[in-house]
Design a protein around this motif. Structure first.
Motif, PDB file in Angstrom:
ATOM      1  N   GLY A  20     -79.895 -65.967 102.025  1.00  0.00           N
ATOM      2  CA  GLY A  20     -80.640 -65.141 101.080  1.00  0.00           C
ATOM      3  C   GLY A  20     -81.095 -63.836 101.712  1.00  0.00           C
TER       4      GLY A  20
ATOM      5  N   ARG B 121     -84.971 -61.957 100.196  1.00  0.00           N
ATOM      6  CA  ARG B 121     -84.825 -63.065  99.247  1.00  0.00           C
ATOM      7  C   ARG B 121     -86.003 -63.148  98.268  1.00  0.00           C
ATOM      8  NH1 ARG B 121     -86.615 -68.348  99.607  1.00  0.00           N
ATOM      9  NH2 ARG B 121     -87.457 -67.886 101.666  1.00  0.00           N
ATOM     10  N   THR B 122     -87.215 -62.911  98.783  1.00  0.00           N
ATOM     11  CA  THR B 122     -88.399 -63.091  97.930  1.00  0.00           C
ATOM     12  C   THR B 122     -88.971 -61.749  97.437  1.00  0.00           C
ATOM     13  OG1 THR B 122     -89.812 -63.057  99.876  1.00  0.00           O
ATOM     14  CG2 THR B 122     -89.039 -65.229  99.147  1.00  0.00           C
TER      15      THR B 122
ATOM     16  N   VAL C 275     -78.450 -70.793  97.736  1.00  0.00           N
ATOM     17  CA  VAL C 275     -79.336 -70.206  98.740  1.00  0.00           C
ATOM     18  C   VAL C 275     -80.083 -71.332  99.477  1.00  0.00           C
ATOM     19  CG1 VAL C 275     -81.331 -68.697  99.142  1.00  0.00           C
ATOM     20  CG2 VAL C 275     -79.562 -68.025  97.487  1.00  0.00           C
TER      21      VAL C 275
ATOM     22  N   PRO D 126     -82.465 -71.087 102.753  1.00  0.00           N
ATOM     23  CA  PRO D 126     -83.032 -70.122 103.700  1.00  0.00           C
ATOM     24  C   PRO D 126     -83.014 -70.558 105.161  1.00  0.00           C
ATOM     25  CG  PRO D 126     -84.483 -70.409 101.806  1.00  0.00           C
ATOM     26  CD  PRO D 126     -83.422 -71.456 101.689  1.00  0.00           C
TER      27      PRO D 126
ATOM     28  N   PRO E  90     -78.950 -68.475  93.602  1.00  0.00           N
ATOM     29  CA  PRO E  90     -79.035 -67.043  93.910  1.00  0.00           C
ATOM     30  C   PRO E  90     -79.460 -66.248  92.677  1.00  0.00           C
ATOM     31  CG  PRO E  90     -76.736 -67.745  93.719  1.00  0.00           C
ATOM     32  CD  PRO E  90     -77.570 -68.981  93.599  1.00  0.00           C
TER      33      PRO E  90
END
Ligand code: NDP
Ligand code: MG
Length: 380
Positions: A174, A178-179, A237, A239, A297
């Protein structure tokens, strides 16, 4: 003794390949090739004593010739140099670890010369898989994946019948964003994108991981390597990057390969397949790990991943356009002339502007790349 040639010997994969060579002690390096890092190339020539060295820039090649006058090595430059390294007589396996579509010609030349390929250079397969895979078959050579996800899939296919494969599950870290929200992503600078949470890699693939274009390239890479339909490839995804990828069979069984994130394992596996060799790397500690997490994703924030599925579906020359546009856009992002979120935008517009050529030959692939780069240059 095994003998190998390394295209991209000064890079992240190239230097880790040489670490495997150092540790195993039964591999001979017959050729090395790099872009411009002649200081490191000189050290590699003195340590591994290849007969052939190639440097992309002629001026750098000239300087290197001076530095290694006392060594029994021939120094070449440009595409001729890459081709000489790729077809070095003694090498059984060519480790393709240059970055970008520049690898297409040397990889094809190596296959034609009967070499097995340990492939890290995914861009080559994305843009020219339709030319490379039939050639691999025709010449009866092996094309073994170095990319960690594809190595994991390859390992998970061991001993199984191909007909029973239902799908492959490509895991993705990710990346560092990612966040992040879309608004936060507007502000991303090259130095933010160059920090990958789990892997230390060359700058181009690090940016590709941040945009998730890397996973898009890997979807196409998997399609060629494992002869699966696009619909049989799922991106997931994960992590922690502990599960390197998985295969699901028609009875629902899932087989995965796990390990600490360390490229030396897939490199070594590709070099010694089907044998496993001892490796002095860190071991997975499940107690310390605690938990593994998974999520779907986000194709909207990571639009470059969505575009890869579209390019693969369009087929023909479109994957080459996707790849060439990405290569050009990443360069521009790294030199500050393009924003992070413009990378997928540039890919998307390049794809829209292109009329697909069905089953393009090598020259048409290279012309497509040049045309895409020129088109991008004239707009951004
Ligand atoms: P790096 O940028 O670290 O290394 C690239 C290598 O290619 C360097 O040796 C560089 O030489 C050489 N090179 C660049 N341009 C040329 C050229 N024109 N002619 C000859 N050599 C050239 O990249 P990575 O090692 O990270 O990646 C290499 C490939 O492997 C990429 O396709 C990437 O997607 C793939 N890959 C990488 C992984 C990783 O962990 N790094 C994981 C999975 C796949 P110089 O040093 O002189 O510039
Ligand atoms: Mg990978």
């Amino acid at each position: 003794m095994k003998s190998i040639a390394i295209l991209g010997s000064t890079g992240s994969i190239g230097t880790q390949t040489l670490e495997v060579v150092r540790e195993q002690k039964d591999i001979e390096v017959t050729a090395v090739a790099a872009g411009s890092n002649i200081e490191l190339l000189e050290r590699q020539i003195r340590e591994f004593k290849p007969g052939i060295a190639a440097v992309w820039e002629e001026e750098k090649a000239r300087q290197l010739r001076g530095k290694v006058r006392d060594c029994p090595v021939k120094v070449y430059s440009g595409m001729d140099g890459l081709l000489a390294a790729a077809t070095a007589k003694e090498a059984e396996t060519v480790v393709a670890a240059v970055v970008g579509m520049i690898g297409i010609r040397p990889v094809m030349a190596a296959i034609k010369a009967g070499k097995d390929i340990a492939l890290a250079n995914k861009e080559t397969l994305v843009a020219a898989g339709h030319l490379i895979m039939p050639l691999v078959k025709e010449k009866g050579v092996s094309l073994l994946p170095v990319d960690s996800e594809h190595s994991a899939i390859f390992q998970s296919l061991n001993g199984e019948q191909r007909e029973s494969l239902e799908k492959v599950i490509l895991t993705a870290s990710g990346g560092p964003f990612r966040t992040w929200t879309k608004a936060q992503m507007e502000t991303i600078q090259p130095e933010d994108a160059l920090k990958h949470p789990n892997w230390k890699m060359g700058s181009k693939i690090t940016i590709d991981s941040a945009t998730m274009v890397n996973k898009g390239l890997e979807v196409m890479e998997a399609k060629w390597l494992f002869d699966v339909e696009l619909e049989q490839i799922q991106v997931l995804v994960h992590p922690q990057s502990v599960i390197h990828s998985m295969v699901q069979y028609q009875d629902g069984a899932v087989i995965a390969q796990l390990g600490v994130p360390d490229m030396k394992l897939p490199i070594q596996y590709a070099l010694y397949y089907p044998h496993r060799r001892p490796m002095s790397a860190k071991r997975l500690d499940f107690g310390m790990l605690g938990q593994m997490t998974f999520e779907a994703p986000d194709f909207e924030r990571f639009y470059g991943l969505q575009l890869a599925f579209e390019a693969a579906k369009a087929g023909g020359s479109m994957p080459a356009v996707y790849n060439a546009a990405n290569e050009a856009a990443v360069q521009k992002f790294l030199n500050g002339s393009l924003a992070f979120l413009q990378i997928p935008e540039v890919i998307s517009m390049s794809m829209e502007a292109h009329t697909v050529i069905k089953n393009p030959g090598l020259e048409q692939v290279m012309e497509t790349e040049a045309a895409v780069r020129e088109w991008i240059e004239s707009r951004w």
